[in-house]
Write a protein that holds these residues in place. Sequence first.
Motif, PDB file in Angstrom:
ATOM      1  N   GLU A   1       0.819  -1.218   0.000  1.00  0.00           N
ATOM      2  CA  GLU A   1       0.000   0.000   0.000  1.00  0.00           C
ATOM      3  C   GLU A   1       0.853   1.269   0.000  1.00  0.00           C
ATOM      4  OE1 GLU A   1      -2.939   0.012   3.025  1.00  0.00           O
ATOM      5  OE2 GLU A   1      -3.934  -1.796   2.310  1.00  0.00           O
ATOM      6  N   GLU A   2       1.942   1.265   0.760  1.00  0.00           N
ATOM      7  CA  GLU A   2       2.800   2.452   0.799  1.00  0.00           C
ATOM      8  C   GLU A   2       3.509   2.669  -0.537  1.00  0.00           C
ATOM      9  OE1 GLU A   2       5.024   1.683   4.518  1.00  0.00           O
ATOM     10  OE2 GLU A   2       4.248   3.635   5.131  1.00  0.00           O
TER      11      GLU A   2
ATOM     12  N   THR B   1      20.209   4.878  -9.493  1.00  0.00           N
ATOM     13  CA  THR B   1      20.321   6.125  -8.747  1.00  0.00           C
ATOM     14  C   THR B   1      20.076   5.866  -7.257  1.00  0.00           C
ATOM     15  OG1 THR B   1      19.361   7.271 -10.654  1.00  0.00           O
ATOM     16  CG2 THR B   1      19.421   8.470  -8.558  1.00  0.00           C
ATOM     17  N   PRO B   2      20.964   6.304  -6.375  1.00  0.00           N
ATOM     18  CA  PRO B   2      20.679   6.174  -4.933  1.00  0.00           C
ATOM     19  C   PRO B   2      19.449   7.012  -4.568  1.00  0.00           C
ATOM     20  CG  PRO B   2      22.999   6.680  -5.327  1.00  0.00           C
ATOM     21  CD  PRO B   2      22.290   6.888  -6.625  1.00  0.00           C
ATOM     22  N   ILE B   3      18.535   6.415  -3.838  1.00  0.00           N
ATOM     23  CA  ILE B   3      17.323   7.134  -3.447  1.00  0.00           C
ATOM     24  C   ILE B   3      17.598   7.937  -2.178  1.00  0.00           C
ATOM     25  CG2 ILE B   3      14.893   6.911  -2.799  1.00  0.00           C
ATOM     26  CD1 ILE B   3      14.809   4.294  -4.353  1.00  0.00           C
ATOM     27  N   LYS B   4      17.308   9.225  -2.232  1.00  0.00           N
ATOM     28  CA  LYS B   4      17.524  10.104  -1.079  1.00  0.00           C
ATOM     29  C   LYS B   4      16.232  10.166  -0.264  1.00  0.00           C
ATOM     30  CE  LYS B   4      20.763  12.888  -3.800  1.00  0.00           C
ATOM     31  NZ  LYS B   4      21.022  14.228  -4.401  1.00  0.00           N
ATOM     32  N   TRP B   5      16.074   9.209   0.633  1.00  0.00           N
ATOM     33  CA  TRP B   5      14.851   9.112   1.425  1.00  0.00           C
ATOM     34  C   TRP B   5      14.770  10.249   2.447  1.00  0.00           C
ATOM     35  CZ3 TRP B   5      11.283   5.811  -0.207  1.00  0.00           C
ATOM     36  CH2 TRP B   5      11.685   4.694  -0.945  1.00  0.00           C
ATOM     37  N   LYS B   6      13.582  10.733   2.666  1.00  0.00           N
ATOM     38  CA  LYS B   6      13.358  11.711   3.728  1.00  0.00           C
ATOM     39  C   LYS B   6      13.274  10.992   5.071  1.00  0.00           C
ATOM     40  CE  LYS B   6      11.097  15.093   0.742  1.00  0.00           C
ATOM     41  NZ  LYS B   6       9.889  15.910   0.493  1.00  0.00           N
ATOM     42  N   ALA B   7      13.468  11.711   6.149  1.00  0.00           N
ATOM     43  CA  ALA B   7      13.543  11.120   7.493  1.00  0.00           C
ATOM     44  C   ALA B   7      12.302  10.282   7.800  1.00  0.00           C
ATOM     45  CB  ALA B   7      13.701  12.230   8.536  1.00  0.00           C
ATOM     46  N   GLY B   8      12.547   9.019   8.140  1.00  0.00           N
ATOM     47  CA  GLY B   8      11.467   8.121   8.539  1.00  0.00           C
ATOM     48  C   GLY B   8      10.604   7.630   7.400  1.00  0.00           C
ATOM     49  N   LYS B   9      11.014   7.896   6.136  1.00  0.00           N
ATOM     50  CA  LYS B   9      10.179   7.533   4.990  1.00  0.00           C
ATOM     51  C   LYS B   9      10.804   6.461   4.092  1.00  0.00           C
ATOM     52  CE  LYS B   9       6.716  10.341   5.719  1.00  0.00           C
ATOM     53  NZ  LYS B   9       5.340   9.813   5.916  1.00  0.00           N
ATOM     54  N   ASP B  10      11.890   5.860   4.533  1.00  0.00           N
ATOM     55  CA  ASP B  10      12.564   4.849   3.721  1.00  0.00           C
ATOM     56  C   ASP B  10      11.706   3.581   3.650  1.00  0.00           C
ATOM     57  OD1 ASP B  10      14.189   3.033   2.467  1.00  0.00           O
ATOM     58  OD2 ASP B  10      15.995   3.560   3.606  1.00  0.00           O
ATOM     59  N   LEU B  11      11.036   3.373   2.520  1.00  0.00           N
ATOM     60  CA  LEU B  11      10.124   2.237   2.373  1.00  0.00           C
ATOM     61  C   LEU B  11      10.866   0.910   2.298  1.00  0.00           C
ATOM     62  CD1 LEU B  11       7.541   3.691  -0.193  1.00  0.00           C
ATOM     63  CD2 LEU B  11       7.454   3.692   2.308  1.00  0.00           C
ATOM     64  N   THR B  12      12.154   0.953   1.976  1.00  0.00           N
ATOM     65  CA  THR B  12      12.922  -0.293   1.875  1.00  0.00           C
ATOM     66  C   THR B  12      13.274  -0.851   3.246  1.00  0.00           C
ATOM     67  OG1 THR B  12      15.067   0.834   1.794  1.00  0.00           O
ATOM     68  CG2 THR B  12      13.913   0.469  -0.298  1.00  0.00           C
ATOM     69  N   LYS B  13      13.069  -0.046   4.302  1.00  0.00           N
ATOM     70  CA  LYS B  13      13.391  -0.505   5.654  1.00  0.00           C
ATOM     71  C   LYS B  13      12.136  -0.773   6.482  1.00  0.00           C
ATOM     72  CE  LYS B  13      17.848   1.855   5.827  1.00  0.00           C
ATOM     73  NZ  LYS B  13      18.679   2.863   6.533  1.00  0.00           N
ATOM     74  N   LYS B  14      10.970  -0.686   5.812  1.00  0.00           N
ATOM     75  CA  LYS B  14       9.722  -0.952   6.519  1.00  0.00           C
ATOM     76  C   LYS B  14       9.540  -2.448   6.685  1.00  0.00           C
ATOM     77  CE  LYS B  14       8.113   3.389   6.374  1.00  0.00           C
ATOM     78  NZ  LYS B  14       7.641   4.183   7.510  1.00  0.00           N
ATOM     79  N   SER B  15       8.957  -2.863   7.822  1.00  0.00           N
ATOM     80  CA  SER B  15       8.608  -4.277   8.016  1.00  0.00           C
ATOM     81  C   SER B  15       7.238  -4.516   7.427  1.00  0.00           C
ATOM     82  CB  SER B  15       8.625  -4.631   9.506  1.00  0.00           C
ATOM     83  OG  SER B  15       7.709  -3.826  10.211  1.00  0.00           O
ATOM     84  N   SER B  16       6.722  -5.731   7.575  1.00  0.00           N
ATOM     85  CA  SER B  16       5.452  -6.085   6.967  1.00  0.00           C
ATOM     86  C   SER B  16       4.337  -5.231   7.542  1.00  0.00           C
ATOM     87  CB  SER B  16       5.134  -7.564   7.201  1.00  0.00           C
ATOM     88  OG  SER B  16       5.002  -7.830   8.575  1.00  0.00           O
ATOM     89  N   THR B  17       3.432  -4.799   6.658  1.00  0.00           N
ATOM     90  CA  THR B  17       2.285  -3.985   7.050  1.00  0.00           C
ATOM     91  C   THR B  17       1.024  -4.628   6.524  1.00  0.00           C
ATOM     92  OG1 THR B  17       2.553  -2.671   5.049  1.00  0.00           O
ATOM     93  CG2 THR B  17       3.605  -1.846   7.032  1.00  0.00           C
TER      94      THR B  17
END
Length: 278
Positions: free
Chosen positions: A106-107, A164-180
Motif C-alpha cells: 500500500e505504501e 540512482t541512490p534514493i535520497k529518502w526523507k527522514a522516517g520515509k525509507d520504504l525499503t526498511k519498513k517491516s510487513s504492514t
Amino acid sequence: MRNLLKASKMATPAKVTKPEGKNNHEAADEQADKEQQEAIEQIDEVQNEIDRLNEQASEEILKVEQKYNKLRQPYFQKRSDLIAKIPNFWVTAFVNHPQVSALLNEEDEEALQFLTKVEVQEFEDIKSGYKINFHFDSNQYFENEVISKEFHLNDTGEPSSKSTPIKWKAGKDLTKKSSTPSKGGRKRNLEEQESFFCWFSDHGDAGADELGEVIKDDIWPNPLQYYLASEIEEDGGDDDLDEEGLMDEEEGDEEDFEGEDDDGEDDEGGEDEGEDEG
C-alpha cells in the motif's frame, strides 16, 4: 607319422581363412569410421556457414532495430506528453499489471502516485543494454526527481546493473519498513512485503531481472492497455450481467407465450364441447 604330417599340412590353409575374415571386417569398420569422420567434418563446415549467416542476420536486424527505434522516439515523447495530463496513469498501469502489482504494497502505491513519467532508453547498441527512468513530482518520501536503473552487457556478455541512490526523507525509507497490513487486512510475511523500491538497489542478478524486462518489453510498448485494464474488466462484467438479464427476460417471455397457447387450446376445446351439446 607321415599321415600326421599330411594332416597338419592340410589343416594349415583352413586356419589362415579366419584371420583373413577378421581383417576384412576390420577394414569395413575402418572405412565406415572414415566416412563418418568425413561427414562430421563436412557438417562442421556447413554449420560454420550457417553461423556466419546468423551473425550477418543479427547485424542487419540490429541496424533495422536501431533505425526504427529512432523513428519511434517522437511518438514516445508525444505519448508521454499526453500521459502527463492523466493523473495516476502510471501507478494505475502498474497496479493493473499482474506481475508488477504482486510487488506493490500500500505504501508503494501511495509513493507511486507521484510518478509522472516512465521512459525506457535503449542504448545505441541495443544489445549492450537499456535504462529505465522514473520521474516524480515532489513528495513526502524522497528528494529525487528522477530515479533510474540501467542494465549493461559487457563485451563478454556478462550482465551488470546500477541505479540512482534514493535520497529518502527522514522516517520515509520504504525499503526498511517491516510487513504492514495488505488490502485484505491480513499481514504478508516480510519476504512477500518487500518494497517495490528495493528493486532499485538489487543488483544481485542483473541477467535475470524480471521486473526490468517486464517494464521494457511489456508495459513500455503499450502502457495504455494496462491503464484501461480495470475498466475493460468492469465493462465486460456489465455485459455479462446484461446478457444474463436478457436471457432471463427471454425465458420469461417464452413461458408466457406457452401459457397463452395452453389457454387458447382450452378455450377452443370449450367451444367445441358447446357446439356438440347444441
